[in-house]
Design a protein around this motif. Structure first.
Motif, PDB file in Angstrom:
ATOM      1  N   LEU A   1     -43.829 -12.308 -88.743  1.00  0.00           N
ATOM      2  CA  LEU A   1     -42.340 -12.193 -88.224  1.00  0.00           C
ATOM      3  C   LEU A   1     -42.398 -11.349 -87.068  1.00  0.00           C
ATOM      4  N   ALA A   2     -43.145 -10.507 -86.988  1.00  0.00           N
ATOM      5  CA  ALA A   2     -43.388  -9.841 -85.537  1.00  0.00           C
ATOM      6  C   ALA A   2     -44.014 -10.619 -84.692  1.00  0.00           C
ATOM      7  N   PHE A   3     -44.832 -11.550 -84.486  1.00  0.00           N
ATOM      8  CA  PHE A   3     -45.389 -12.588 -83.392  1.00  0.00           C
ATOM      9  C   PHE A   3     -43.941 -13.478 -83.082  1.00  0.00           C
ATOM     10  N   ARG A   4     -43.224 -14.172 -84.363  1.00  0.00           N
ATOM     11  CA  ARG A   4     -42.027 -14.922 -83.879  1.00  0.00           C
ATOM     12  C   ARG A   4     -41.189 -14.095 -83.449  1.00  0.00           C
ATOM     13  N   ASP A   5     -40.656 -12.990 -83.687  1.00  0.00           N
ATOM     14  CA  ASP A   5     -39.553 -12.089 -83.127  1.00  0.00           C
ATOM     15  C   ASP A   5     -39.841 -11.689 -81.583  1.00  0.00           C
ATOM     16  N   TYR A   6     -41.211 -11.277 -81.571  1.00  0.00           N
ATOM     17  CA  TYR A   6     -41.588 -10.844 -80.143  1.00  0.00           C
ATOM     18  C   TYR A   6     -41.553 -12.053 -79.136  1.00  0.00           C
ATOM     19  N   LEU A   7     -41.702 -13.393 -79.467  1.00  0.00           N
ATOM     20  CA  LEU A   7     -41.605 -14.517 -78.477  1.00  0.00           C
ATOM     21  C   LEU A   7     -40.243 -14.681 -78.375  1.00  0.00           C
ATOM     22  N   ARG A   8     -39.371 -14.496 -79.335  1.00  0.00           N
ATOM     23  CA  ARG A   8     -37.855 -14.737 -79.364  1.00  0.00           C
ATOM     24  C   ARG A   8     -37.395 -13.787 -78.254  1.00  0.00           C
ATOM     25  N   ALA A   9     -38.005 -12.658 -78.249  1.00  0.00           N
ATOM     26  CA  ALA A   9     -37.038 -11.305 -77.624  1.00  0.00           C
ATOM     27  C   ALA A   9     -37.866 -11.337 -76.119  1.00  0.00           C
ATOM     28  N   TYR A  10     -38.927 -11.801 -76.002  1.00  0.00           N
ATOM     29  CA  TYR A  10     -39.426 -11.911 -74.642  1.00  0.00           C
ATOM     30  C   TYR A  10     -39.863 -13.205 -73.919  1.00  0.00           C
ATOM     31  N   PRO A  11     -38.795 -13.920 -73.273  1.00  0.00           N
ATOM     32  CA  PRO A  11     -38.938 -15.175 -72.835  1.00  0.00           C
ATOM     33  C   PRO A  11     -40.377 -15.306 -71.929  1.00  0.00           C
ATOM     34  N   ASP A  12     -40.540 -14.245 -71.254  1.00  0.00           N
ATOM     35  CA  ASP A  12     -41.770 -14.481 -70.362  1.00  0.00           C
ATOM     36  C   ASP A  12     -42.990 -14.361 -71.116  1.00  0.00           C
ATOM     37  N   VAL A  13     -42.985 -13.937 -72.104  1.00  0.00           N
ATOM     38  CA  VAL A  13     -44.392 -14.036 -73.170  1.00  0.00           C
ATOM     39  C   VAL A  13     -44.213 -15.265 -73.660  1.00  0.00           C
ATOM     40  N   ARG A  14     -43.271 -15.818 -74.083  1.00  0.00           N
ATOM     41  CA  ARG A  14     -43.256 -16.979 -74.815  1.00  0.00           C
ATOM     42  C   ARG A  14     -43.299 -18.129 -73.930  1.00  0.00           C
ATOM     43  N   ASP A  15     -43.053 -17.947 -72.724  1.00  0.00           N
ATOM     44  CA  ASP A  15     -43.330 -19.314 -71.659  1.00  0.00           C
ATOM     45  C   ASP A  15     -44.854 -19.089 -71.290  1.00  0.00           C
TER      46      ASP A  15
END
Length: 174
Positions: A115-129
């Motif tokens: 859940l932390a990994f998913r939510d972190y990527l949702r919260a930080y678009p630069d990290v997601r990208d």
């Protein structure tokens, strides 16, 4: 050997999750605490392998073994712990996988990690990208080598999970 396919985000993945979640909710009934859409297909805008990752959280992980036959009737193959203690893993589709189900017991630290990994990527678009670019690059480098693809992102994922878990615990009522 399975081909490595990473595609751009598809909004239909959420609908596919909801359809499968409904089936699993009816199957697990009172054993189920929650069911979460995890993995890259759960993060809007993230390139992903087109496989829905689901995480049912149950009251008693040992009881999940009693559901294996019914999971198989829904088209899943039960693979036991499959390398992660206290997990039950099922996958749908052999040649073309469509869904992975990772069942954990309530309170298992792996629930928070996912859940932390998913939510972190949702919260930080630069990290997601950055993650999406890494996955696309690795898929191009290892089109026929799933293990090479997985190993190529291993260190990035481990470090991001560490940061995400710290962030999650600081920002959630965990």
């Amino acid at each position: 050997m399975r081909k490595v396919e990473v595609v751009k985000y598809n909004p239909e993945w959420n609908q596919k999750f909801e359809e499968e979640a409904g089936k699993l909710s009816r199957l697990f009934e009172e054993e189920l605490v929650a069911i979460h859409h995890i993995g890259s297909t759960s993060v809007e805008g993230l390139a992903a392998k087109p496989i829905i990752d689901m995480m049912p959280v149950v009251r008693d992980i040992e009881r999940v073994d009693d559901y294996t036959e019914r999971m198989e009737a829904l088209g899943y193959r039960g693979l036991g712990e499959y390398g992660i203690p206290k997990r039950r893993y099922f996958r749908k589709g052999e040649e073309e996988r469509t869904v992975h189900v990772h069942v954990f017991e309530e309170g298992n630290p792996d629930v928070i990690r996912h859940l932390a990994f998913r939510d972190y990527l949702r919260a930080y678009p630069d990290v997601r990208d950055a993650y999406g670019e890494l996955k696309l690059q690795l898929a191009a480098q290892h089109p026929e080598d799933m293990e090479g693809y997985i190993q190529g992102k291993h260190d990035w994922v481990i470090e991001t999970e560490r940061l995400a878990t710290k962030w999650y615990k600081e920002n959630q009522d965990v």
